[in-house]
Design an enzyme around this catalytic site. Structure first.
Site, PDB file in Angstrom:
ATOM      1  N   ASP A  32       0.833  -1.209   0.000  1.00 44.44           N
ATOM      2  CA  ASP A  32       0.000   0.000   0.000  1.00 44.44           C
ATOM      3  C   ASP A  32       0.870   1.262   0.000  1.00 44.44           C
ATOM      4  OD1 ASP A  32      -2.287   1.488   0.057  1.00 44.44           O
ATOM      5  OD2 ASP A  32      -2.748   1.125   2.166  1.00 44.44           O
ATOM      6  N   HIS A  49       2.811   3.158  -8.845  1.00 41.25           N
ATOM      7  CA  HIS A  49       2.638   1.728  -9.150  1.00 41.25           C
ATOM      8  C   HIS A  49       3.857   1.192  -9.906  1.00 41.25           C
ATOM      9  CE1 HIS A  49      -1.305   2.113  -7.597  1.00 41.25           C
ATOM     10  NE2 HIS A  49      -1.843   2.730  -8.626  1.00 41.25           N
ATOM     11  N   LEU A 143      10.711 -20.560  -4.373  1.00 41.38           N
ATOM     12  CA  LEU A 143       9.659 -19.660  -3.891  1.00 41.38           C
ATOM     13  C   LEU A 143       8.423 -19.662  -4.798  1.00 41.38           C
ATOM     14  CD1 LEU A 143       8.907 -17.095  -2.013  1.00 41.38           C
ATOM     15  CD2 LEU A 143       9.737 -15.746  -3.940  1.00 41.38           C
TER      16      LEU A 143
HETATM   17  C1  FPP Z   1      -1.961   0.254  -3.205  1.00 39.23           C
HETATM   18  O1  FPP Z   1      -1.490   1.560  -3.268  1.00 39.23           O
HETATM   19  C2  FPP Z   1      -1.453  -0.484  -4.323  1.00 39.23           C
HETATM   20  C3  FPP Z   1      -2.212  -1.070  -5.287  1.00 39.23           C
HETATM   21  C4  FPP Z   1      -3.685  -1.048  -5.304  1.00 39.23           C
HETATM   22  C5  FPP Z   1      -1.589  -1.771  -6.400  1.00 39.23           C
HETATM   23  C6  FPP Z   1      -0.374  -2.523  -6.060  1.00 39.23           C
HETATM   24  C7  FPP Z   1       0.256  -2.962  -7.300  1.00 39.23           C
HETATM   25  C8  FPP Z   1       1.577  -2.965  -7.529  1.00 39.23           C
HETATM   26  C9  FPP Z   1       2.596  -2.602  -6.537  1.00 39.23           C
HETATM   27  C10 FPP Z   1       2.085  -3.416  -8.842  1.00 39.23           C
HETATM   28  C11 FPP Z   1       1.500  -4.729  -9.302  1.00 39.23           C
HETATM   29  C12 FPP Z   1       2.424  -5.353 -10.180  1.00 39.23           C
HETATM   30  C13 FPP Z   1       2.423  -6.651 -10.554  1.00 39.23           C
HETATM   31  C14 FPP Z   1       3.581  -7.161 -11.275  1.00 39.23           C
HETATM   32  C15 FPP Z   1       1.303  -7.555 -10.281  1.00 39.23           C
HETATM   33  P1  FPP Z   1      -2.537   2.731  -3.471  1.00 39.23           P
HETATM   34  O2  FPP Z   1      -2.651   3.018  -4.919  1.00 39.23           O
HETATM   35  O3  FPP Z   1      -3.823   2.377  -2.810  1.00 39.23           O
HETATM   36  O4  FPP Z   1      -1.813   3.891  -2.721  1.00 39.23           O
HETATM   37  P2  FPP Z   1      -2.499   5.039  -1.858  1.00 39.23           P
HETATM   38  O5  FPP Z   1      -3.217   4.351  -0.728  1.00 39.23           O
HETATM   39  O6  FPP Z   1      -1.328   5.838  -1.403  1.00 39.23           O
HETATM   40  O7  FPP Z   1      -3.415   5.784  -2.779  1.00 39.23           O
END
Ligand code: FPP
Length: 254
Positions: A32, A49, A143
């Site tokens: 997050d 992201h 893994l």
């Molecule tokens: C939460 O941060 C993150 C997500 C909803 C997406 C997580 C995805 C990735 C890290 C990349 C995925 C990649 C692959 C290879 C599957 P947020 O956007 O909710 O952040 P915020 O709470 O600060 O708005």
């Protein structure tokens, strides 16, 4: 106790501080804070992201190096479709890019890629890329890198219940056979041990519909650091803290 804990947190944790005979078998992570990380830098959310993908590489590497069996990453929830279309589209392209860039290394590290989620709603490109990676890595024995994509725990539990009911109606399962073990076999995690440790970055301290059944006895570890800034050091810190905890599973300490 608390001051000792605080003292240790400012120190550097190295692999040599970790008891390699007692690493958690299964670590689940709520990645997050990508959006806030980007906002703090005056960048669009998607830049967060993109940076988050680099963190996935680092953490998959260190998890593999210390002998963790399963690393489950919450990459996209069943609720994330509510985000702006552009952001959803960007997120759905990340698995393909990640797997393209990282496949050789995954093979070298003997990593098995897995998808956990409701795959029918995923765009073809996303699904094909992950299924192809699953196929290519299926004989690897290291893994398990388990991507929770379009995953929601309540939906998973409802789905399991429907499948159990169907099997009872069709005579494949006796009503008396329904217990915690059989129920577990209807979940998307049926092939994995329960998570020993859940990590959530960004300072939020909630479960957000992630592995509600499976986290019943997991240790929870939170950090204020946003996912793109999370790193090997912090991951080892989480493992180190985990190893200091006494897990009793509802019983008494031995
Ligand atoms: C939460 O941060 C993150 C997500 C909803 C997406 C997580 C995805 C990735 C890290 C990349 C995925 C990649 C692959 C290879 C599957 P947020 O956007 O909710 O952040 P915020 O709470 O600060 O708005």
């Amino acid at each position: 106790m608390f001051s000792k804990y605080k003292e240790k947190r400012v120190e550097k944790i190295a692999i040599s501080d970790i008891d390699l005979s007692n690493v958690p078998k299964h670590v689940a992570i709520i990645m997050d804070g990508n959006g806030r990380w980007a906002k703090n830098r005056g960048l669009p959310r998607v830049a967060g992201h993109k940076a988050g993908v680099q963190t996935i590489k680092k953490i998959a590497n260190i998890a593999s190096n210390i002998g963790i069996e399963v690393l489950t990453l919450f990459a996209f929830s069943t609720e994330n479709w509510k985000r702006p279309e552009k952001e959803v589209k960007f997120l759905m392209e990340l698995p393909q890019q990640f797997l393209l860039d990282y496949m050789e290394e995954l093979m070298e590290k003997n990593v098995q890629v897995k998808l956990m989620g409701f795959d029918k709603q995923l765009p073809d490109n996303t699904l094909n890329a992950v299924r192809e990676a699953e196929e290519r890595t299926k004989n690897n024995t290291g893994l398990i890198l388990n991507f929770a994509l379009n995953y929601g725990s309540r939906a998973e539990i409802v789905n399991a219940t429907k499948n159990i009911l169907n099997d009872v109606i069709n005579g494949k399962l006796e009503q008396d056979e329904i217990n915690e073990t059989t129920f577990n076999n209807y979940l998307l995690t049926k092939d994995y041990p329960e998570p020993d440790l859940l990590i959530r970055t960004s300072g939020e301290q909630r479960i957000s519909n992630f592995l509600l059944w499976q986290l019943a006895y997991s240790e929870l570890w939170f950090t204020p650091v946003y996912w793109p800034d999370f790193n090997e050091q912090l991951f080892l810190m989480a493992i180190y803290d985990y190893q200091k905890r006494g897990r009793r599973f509802g019983g008494l300490e031995e």
